[in-house]
Design a protein around this motif. Sequence first.
Motif, short mmCIF file in Angstrom:
data_model
loop_
_atom_site.label_atom_id
_atom_site.label_comp_id
_atom_site.label_asym_id
_atom_site.label_seq_id
_atom_site.Cartn_x
_atom_site.Cartn_y
_atom_site.Cartn_z
N SER A 1 0.83 -1.21 0.00
CA SER A 1 0.00 0.00 0.00
C SER A 1 0.86 1.26 0.00
N ALA A 2 1.95 1.23 0.75
CA ALA A 2 2.84 2.38 0.81
C ALA A 2 3.47 2.68 -0.55
N HIS A 3 3.63 1.64 -1.36
CA HIS A 3 4.18 1.82 -2.70
C HIS A 3 3.09 2.06 -3.74
N GLY A 4 1.85 2.13 -3.30
CA GLY A 4 0.75 2.39 -4.22
C GLY A 4 0.38 1.20 -5.08
N ALA A 5 0.78 0.02 -4.69
CA ALA A 5 0.50 -1.19 -5.47
C ALA A 5 -0.91 -1.70 -5.16
N LYS A 6 -1.55 -2.23 -6.18
CA LYS A 6 -2.87 -2.82 -5.99
C LYS A 6 -2.80 -4.31 -5.70
N THR A 7 -1.67 -4.90 -6.03
CA THR A 7 -1.47 -6.33 -5.76
C THR A 7 -0.18 -6.51 -4.97
N VAL A 8 -0.16 -7.55 -4.17
CA VAL A 8 1.02 -7.87 -3.37
C VAL A 8 1.93 -8.76 -4.22
N SER A 9 3.20 -8.41 -4.24
CA SER A 9 4.16 -9.20 -5.03
C SER A 9 5.18 -9.86 -4.11
N ALA A 10 5.99 -10.71 -4.70
CA ALA A 10 7.06 -11.36 -3.94
C ALA A 10 8.04 -10.32 -3.41
N GLY A 11 8.22 -9.25 -4.15
CA GLY A 11 9.10 -8.17 -3.70
C GLY A 11 8.60 -7.50 -2.43
N HIS A 12 7.29 -7.34 -2.33
CA HIS A 12 6.71 -6.76 -1.11
C HIS A 12 6.92 -7.71 0.07
N LEU A 13 6.74 -8.99 -0.18
CA LEU A 13 6.96 -9.99 0.88
C LEU A 13 8.42 -9.97 1.31
N ARG A 14 9.32 -9.90 0.35
CA ARG A 14 10.75 -9.85 0.65
C ARG A 14 11.08 -8.60 1.47
N ALA A 15 10.52 -7.47 1.09
CA ALA A 15 10.77 -6.22 1.82
C ALA A 15 10.23 -6.31 3.24
N SER A 16 9.11 -6.96 3.41
CA SER A 16 8.53 -7.14 4.73
C SER A 16 9.45 -7.98 5.61
N ILE A 17 9.96 -9.05 5.05
CA ILE A 17 10.86 -9.95 5.80
C ILE A 17 12.16 -9.24 6.14
N MET A 18 12.71 -8.52 5.18
CA MET A 18 13.99 -7.85 5.40
C MET A 18 13.87 -6.66 6.36
N GLY A 19 12.70 -6.05 6.42
CA GLY A 19 12.52 -4.85 7.22
C GLY A 19 12.01 -5.07 8.63
N ASN A 20 11.76 -6.31 9.00
CA ASN A 20 11.20 -6.57 10.32
C ASN A 20 12.03 -7.67 10.99
N GLU A 21 12.64 -7.33 12.11
CA GLU A 21 13.53 -8.30 12.77
C GLU A 21 12.78 -9.53 13.28
N LYS A 22 11.47 -9.44 13.46
CA LYS A 22 10.70 -10.62 13.87
C LYS A 22 10.76 -11.72 12.83
N PHE A 23 11.00 -11.33 11.58
CA PHE A 23 11.02 -12.30 10.49
C PHE A 23 12.44 -12.66 10.06
N ASP A 24 13.42 -12.36 10.89
CA ASP A 24 14.82 -12.64 10.55
C ASP A 24 15.06 -14.11 10.22
N PHE A 25 14.33 -15.00 10.87
CA PHE A 25 14.55 -16.43 10.63
C PHE A 25 14.13 -16.85 9.22
N LEU A 26 13.41 -15.98 8.50
CA LEU A 26 12.99 -16.29 7.13
C LEU A 26 14.01 -15.84 6.09
N LYS A 27 15.01 -15.09 6.53
CA LYS A 27 16.02 -14.61 5.58
C LYS A 27 16.88 -15.77 5.12
N ASP A 28 17.32 -15.69 3.87
CA ASP A 28 18.20 -16.74 3.31
C ASP A 28 19.61 -16.57 3.78
#
Length: 71
Positions: A44-71
Amino acid sequence: ARIKKLMQADEEVGKIAQATPVLMAKALEMFMVELMKSTTDIASAHGAKTVSAGHLRASIMGNEKFDFLKD
């Protein structure tokens, strides 16, 4: 039933209490809600109407709670 089967697929797991799969399902649901909320906020912050893998990746990289999901 699916969660119990997945848990029992691990050879190290013995008997599983009746409440355990229910608790695991709820924990998984809560995790997915938080992950997807974070992801949709980024989309939503990027004005996208659909969620992409890039948004998911940004969410994981930007939140330390999801650190265990990083490659």
